[in-house]
Design an enzyme around this catalytic site. Sequence first.
Site, PDB file in Angstrom:
ATOM      1  N   LYS A 151       0.849  -1.187   0.000  1.00  4.50           N
ATOM      2  CA  LYS A 151       0.000   0.000   0.000  1.00  4.50           C
ATOM      3  C   LYS A 151       0.887   1.239   0.000  1.00  4.50           C
ATOM      4  CE  LYS A 151      -2.159   1.782   3.695  1.00  4.50           C
ATOM      5  NZ  LYS A 151      -3.146   2.091   4.748  1.00  4.50           N
ATOM      6  N   ARG A 197     -10.303  -0.530   7.972  1.00  5.47           N
ATOM      7  CA  ARG A 197      -9.464  -1.508   8.680  1.00  5.47           C
ATOM      8  C   ARG A 197      -8.901  -0.914   9.969  1.00  5.47           C
ATOM      9  NH1 ARG A 197      -4.404   0.876   9.710  1.00  5.47           N
ATOM     10  NH2 ARG A 197      -2.982   0.810   7.930  1.00  5.47           N
ATOM     11  N   GLN A 230     -12.254   8.825  10.966  1.00  7.49           N
ATOM     12  CA  GLN A 230     -11.900   7.711  11.843  1.00  7.49           C
ATOM     13  C   GLN A 230     -12.844   7.579  13.035  1.00  7.49           C
ATOM     14  OE1 GLN A 230     -10.391   4.903  12.017  1.00  7.49           O
ATOM     15  NE2 GLN A 230      -9.880   5.278   9.899  1.00  7.49           N
ATOM     16  N   ASP A 281     -14.295  16.822  19.882  1.00  5.16           N
ATOM     17  CA  ASP A 281     -13.403  17.264  18.818  1.00  5.16           C
ATOM     18  C   ASP A 281     -12.980  18.695  19.123  1.00  5.16           C
ATOM     19  OD1 ASP A 281     -12.796  16.242  15.730  1.00  5.16           O
ATOM     20  OD2 ASP A 281     -12.782  18.420  15.909  1.00  5.16           O
ATOM     21  N   ARG A 305     -13.111  20.967  17.182  1.00  9.45           N
ATOM     22  CA  ARG A 305     -14.195  21.754  16.586  1.00  9.45           C
ATOM     23  C   ARG A 305     -15.514  21.179  17.104  1.00  9.45           C
ATOM     24  NH1 ARG A 305     -14.350  20.344  11.296  1.00  9.45           N
ATOM     25  NH2 ARG A 305     -13.231  18.449  11.899  1.00  9.45           N
ATOM     26  N   GLY A 357      -2.919   5.646  15.509  1.00 14.78           N
ATOM     27  CA  GLY A 357      -2.238   6.483  14.533  1.00 14.78           C
ATOM     28  C   GLY A 357      -0.834   6.884  14.933  1.00 14.78           C
TER      29      GLY A 357
END
Length: 322
Positions: free
Chosen positions: A75, A118, A146, A167, A169, A230
């Site tokens: 990928k 995924r 996400q 968030d 925002r 992440g």
Amino acid sequence: MRVTIINGNQVKNALSAKEAVDVAEQVYKDHGNEKVVMPAKINLNMGINGEWPHFYGASNSMPAYVDSLKAMGIKFVSAYSKNSEKGLPYIHAAIILTEPETGCPIAFIDGTHITAIRTGAASAVAVKHLARKDSETVGIIGAGLQGRMHILALNEVMNINEIKVADIREEAAVKCAKEMRDMLGLNVRAVKTNEELVKDSDIVFTVTIGNEPMVMKQWLKKGALIVSVGSFQELDEQIPLTCDKLIVDSWAQNSHRGELLKLVREGRINEKDIYSEIGYIVSGKKAGRENDEELICACLIGMGSLDIGAAKYVYDKLKDTK
């Protein structure tokens, strides 16, 4: 040899959240059984912090082979922080699949949706093995794509009483909560602060591109599962330093990027501090959660094997219909 081309809409129609969770669990099992070949990500930095050449982005090359799925490929995924100003998604990805026996290309697949689903699916597998069985309240920091993908995947593996979304925002959190309520009929609500989100949550996720602590250890309830997803540091450093079990998806990757990078560079965390890679837990070689009071921290950067496994699943499902 014919090369099959699969576009993003075909991927979305072929890969449900439940299927993505099943594939992710199988890939993790293969990791635990040492039946995956996967070098660490190769990073191509194009100025994500504003350095030359000022494109404000970076790309990763992520090759892998997953034996049980006979899935081999690579990928190439890019993340550009200025894309929103151009009306473009933050992440784009493309996947090339090849025959393991010959190396011949067999498919070129839009990998953007695979990357998204995924990631949520991998976190859902972590919940299956690491969260308290009576967990029902979830907090998600990050109301973008996400955040939505995590809600879809979590809905496949647990009985959800409440999901709180926060968030930077506030309007994004409100929008995400409404969309997911309408889509799934779940109790999803926006909250104004991270502290409000974390307190009383059984499971907490950070799914942002912010590189600063968003969750403080003193906010977490006893027995919580905290998952950092992440490539950025999003947690109070005391969480990975003092939790009962620190789990990663791949130490090779966690040692040079993501949540633990600063602590690794400072010599405050090394491989011996990691309780396990999650593959060994999913495969049954190591215990996951052993009691309801354990504070467990999982740092899931994301692995190319998950993408290649999901892409091969989509290819196998669609190849005879093309």
